[in-house]
Scaffold this motif. Structure first.
Motif, mmCIF file in Angstrom:
data_model
loop_
_atom_site.group_PDB
_atom_site.id
_atom_site.type_symbol
_atom_site.label_atom_id
_atom_site.label_comp_id
_atom_site.label_asym_id
_atom_site.label_seq_id
_atom_site.Cartn_x
_atom_site.Cartn_y
_atom_site.Cartn_z
ATOM 1 N N CYS A 1 5.366 11.932 -7.424
ATOM 2 C CA CYS A 1 5.972 11.757 -6.099
ATOM 3 C C CYS A 1 7.484 11.942 -6.148
ATOM 4 N N ARG A 2 8.071 11.905 -7.347
ATOM 5 C CA ARG A 2 9.503 12.131 -7.482
ATOM 6 C C ARG A 2 9.821 13.578 -7.867
ATOM 7 N N ASN A 3 8.800 14.413 -7.956
ATOM 8 C CA ASN A 3 9.036 15.842 -8.181
ATOM 9 C C ASN A 3 9.520 16.501 -6.896
ATOM 10 N N VAL A 4 10.490 17.377 -7.022
ATOM 11 C CA VAL A 4 10.997 18.126 -5.868
ATOM 12 C C VAL A 4 9.990 19.209 -5.504
ATOM 13 N N THR A 5 9.484 19.145 -4.281
ATOM 14 C CA THR A 5 8.519 20.137 -3.805
ATOM 15 C C THR A 5 9.089 21.005 -2.679
ATOM 16 N N LYS A 6 10.311 20.662 -2.236
ATOM 17 C CA LYS A 6 10.961 21.501 -1.225
ATOM 18 C C LYS A 6 12.465 21.471 -1.438
ATOM 19 N N ILE A 7 13.089 22.624 -1.266
ATOM 20 C CA ILE A 7 14.544 22.711 -1.317
ATOM 21 C C ILE A 7 15.049 23.224 0.027
ATOM 22 N N ILE B 1 0.857 -1.184 0.000
ATOM 23 C CA ILE B 1 0.000 0.000 0.000
ATOM 24 C C ILE B 1 0.895 1.237 0.000
ATOM 25 N N ARG B 2 0.699 2.092 -0.978
ATOM 26 C CA ARG B 2 1.511 3.307 -1.082
ATOM 27 C C ARG B 2 0.643 4.534 -0.834
ATOM 28 N N HIS B 3 1.194 5.490 -0.105
ATOM 29 C CA HIS B 3 0.468 6.726 0.193
ATOM 30 C C HIS B 3 1.238 7.915 -0.375
ATOM 31 N N ASN B 4 0.819 9.106 0.001
ATOM 32 C CA ASN B 4 1.457 10.323 -0.513
ATOM 33 C C ASN B 4 2.943 10.362 -0.158
ATOM 34 N N ARG B 5 3.736 10.613 -1.155
ATOM 35 C CA ARG B 5 5.160 10.872 -0.941
ATOM 36 C C ARG B 5 5.584 12.008 -1.856
ATOM 37 N N THR B 6 6.719 12.584 -1.548
ATOM 38 C CA THR B 6 7.238 13.663 -2.383
ATOM 39 C C THR B 6 8.754 13.652 -2.299
ATOM 40 N N SER B 7 9.390 14.578 -2.990
ATOM 41 C CA SER B 7 10.849 14.602 -3.045
ATOM 42 C C SER B 7 11.378 15.990 -2.698
ATOM 43 N N GLN C 1 13.192 12.260 -12.049
ATOM 44 C CA GLN C 1 12.121 11.645 -12.828
ATOM 45 C C GLN C 1 12.657 10.623 -13.828
ATOM 46 N N GLN C 2 13.823 10.064 -13.530
ATOM 47 C CA GLN C 2 14.404 9.033 -14.396
ATOM 48 C C GLN C 2 14.755 7.792 -13.576
ATOM 49 N N PRO C 3 13.786 7.219 -12.867
ATOM 50 C CA PRO C 3 14.102 6.048 -12.039
ATOM 51 C C PRO C 3 14.471 4.845 -12.889
ATOM 52 N N SER C 4 15.359 4.023 -12.358
ATOM 53 C CA SER C 4 15.711 2.775 -13.027
ATOM 54 C C SER C 4 14.696 1.703 -12.638
ATOM 55 N N LEU C 5 14.830 0.533 -13.221
ATOM 56 C CA LEU C 5 13.928 -0.571 -12.899
ATOM 57 C C LEU C 5 14.017 -0.960 -11.426
ATOM 58 N N GLU D 1 23.418 22.585 -13.358
ATOM 59 C CA GLU D 1 22.779 21.836 -12.272
ATOM 60 C C GLU D 1 21.452 22.475 -11.881
ATOM 61 N N LEU D 2 21.401 23.792 -11.843
ATOM 62 C CA LEU D 2 20.149 24.462 -11.501
ATOM 63 C C LEU D 2 19.100 24.257 -12.589
ATOM 64 N N GLU D 3 19.534 24.254 -13.837
ATOM 65 C CA GLU D 3 18.591 24.002 -14.927
ATOM 66 C C GLU D 3 18.062 22.573 -14.855
ATOM 67 N N ALA D 4 18.925 21.637 -14.472
ATOM 68 C CA ALA D 4 18.484 20.254 -14.300
ATOM 69 C C ALA D 4 17.519 20.140 -13.123
ATOM 70 N N LEU D 5 17.789 20.885 -12.052
ATOM 71 C CA LEU D 5 16.877 20.899 -10.911
ATOM 72 C C LEU D 5 15.502 21.420 -11.324
ATOM 73 N N ALA D 6 15.474 22.362 -12.249
ATOM 74 C CA ALA D 6 14.189 22.871 -12.739
ATOM 75 C C ALA D 6 13.345 21.740 -13.313
ATOM 76 N N ASP D 7 13.979 20.771 -13.983
ATOM 77 C CA ASP D 7 13.243 19.604 -14.481
ATOM 78 C C ASP D 7 12.664 18.803 -13.324
ATOM 79 N N ASP D 8 13.467 18.605 -12.285
ATOM 80 C CA ASP D 8 12.999 17.838 -11.127
ATOM 81 C C ASP D 8 11.786 18.494 -10.477
ATOM 82 N N VAL D 9 11.745 19.812 -10.522
ATOM 83 C CA VAL D 9 10.645 20.551 -9.899
ATOM 84 C C VAL D 9 9.417 20.600 -10.806
ATOM 85 N N MET D 10 9.612 20.882 -12.087
ATOM 86 C CA MET D 10 8.513 21.298 -12.949
ATOM 87 C C MET D 10 7.956 20.234 -13.892
#
Length: 332
Positions: A204-210, A170-176, A312-316, A188-197
């Protein structure tokens, strides 16, 4: 199908998804019309990630090599999978694990993400008719031997109640979240923008807090986030931005903005859509210990953690909530 045949089938699926045939393009368009959050760009991004990280022949072989060969050939059971619908094809990995395990998979798709997954299952049934009954789409999941369910904290309580007497995940709300030092370069900051947006921040793998050091200069980050200024033209996203901006103004709350995202200091890891929370730290070693112990954290991004741009690029093997889904299925 033996395991080698399943691998070959998945590689064929990856080739089809990467091919952008007229049939597939029409399905993508239907998925966007059914859910306005699934923009063509984000659908394509999700499919590219699946092809590159899940359906690549070498990636599949490395992944399956971690499990005993005998365990992959077993008596099938009935497994119910409740799929979320927050980002395109978010339930693909669960289906993939079910397909590899050989169990009879019964899926309850989210109305928000039904078109793409249904098409994939239809193509697999078209190519491999003998496997057509291995996966079924159901409105209700009954009489299964085990369950995998993903949802909100509220729905997770119901899942735990209904599925408690069966083997379950059972999985519930998670975030990154991300830890910044202030020494990140522009790339690196431009890459972080991908993680956020990416996906409007709904995954759940989107960054919502820094977390940032005291006296951190936010200007370079706000500039990096401008690569997603075009999201402000999306009416659903813009409505959320305007609403949250109005709340900050009415409450006289401090915020930073570049016109398309709001930065706000808050304790919570979870932030509203169009808002990125931030917090300050003094001792980075203590912060690392605190963050890695967070039960609601799916992914931690930073120079010593998941690299910027790869949230947002998880492996198997990057299982949701850290629970090995395939091992769970193979132990049934």
């Amino acid at each position: 199908m033996n395991i080698a045949e399943k691998e070959a089938a998945l590689v064929r699926l990856g080739q089809y998804l990467a091919g952008n045939s007229p049939e597939l393009e029409a399905v993508k368009e239907r998925a966007y019309l059914a859910n306005g959050w699934f923009t063509p760009a984000f659908i394509n991004q999700s499919i590219r990630n699946i092809c590159q990280y899940y359906l690549d022949p070498e990636a599949l072989q490395r992944w399956l090599g971690q499990y005993p060969a005998a365990a992959l050939e077993r008596e099938p059971k009935k497994v119910g999978i409740v799929v979320a619908g927050n980002i395109p094809l978010v339930g693909f990995h669960d289906w993939l694990c079910g397909f590899i395990s050989g169990h009879h998979v019964k899926m309850k798709l989210s109305s928000k993400d039904e078109v793409l997954m249904r098409h994939i299952l239809e193509k697999m049934a078209e190519w491999y008719p003998e496997q057509a009954q291995q996966t079924e789409i159901m409105d209700m999941l009954k009489n299964c031997d085990a369950y995998i369910a993903t949802g909100s904290n509220n729905s997770a309580r119901y899942f735990n109640y209904y599925f408690s007497k069966y083997p379950h995940i059972i999985r519930h709300n998670r975030t990154s979240a991300a830890i910044l030092t202030g020494r990140e370069n522009a790339a690196e900051l431009e890459a972080l923008a991908d993680d956020v947006m990416l996906y409007f921040g709904l995954g759940c793998r989107n960054v919502t807090k820094i977390m940032v050091p005291e006296e951190y200069d936010f200007e370079p980050l706000l500039n990096a986030l401008r690569k997603y200024d075009y999201l402000a033209d999306h009416h659903k996203y813009k409505n959320n931005y305007d609403y949250n901006l109005a709340l900050f103004l009415l409450n006289s709350s401090h915020y930073l903005t570049n016109g398309s995202i709001l930065l706000h200091e808050a304790a919570s890891l979870f932030s509203p859509l169009s808002v990125l929370h931030y917090g300050y730290y003094k001792d980075i070693q203590q912060l690392k210990a605190d963050m890695t112990a967070e039960p609601d954290l799916q992914c931690l991004v930073g120079q010593q953690f998941t690299p910027f741009g790869q949230a947002q690029q998880p492996s198997l093997s990057d299982y949701a909530d850290g629970v090995d889904t395939l091992a769970f299925l193979l132990e049934l």
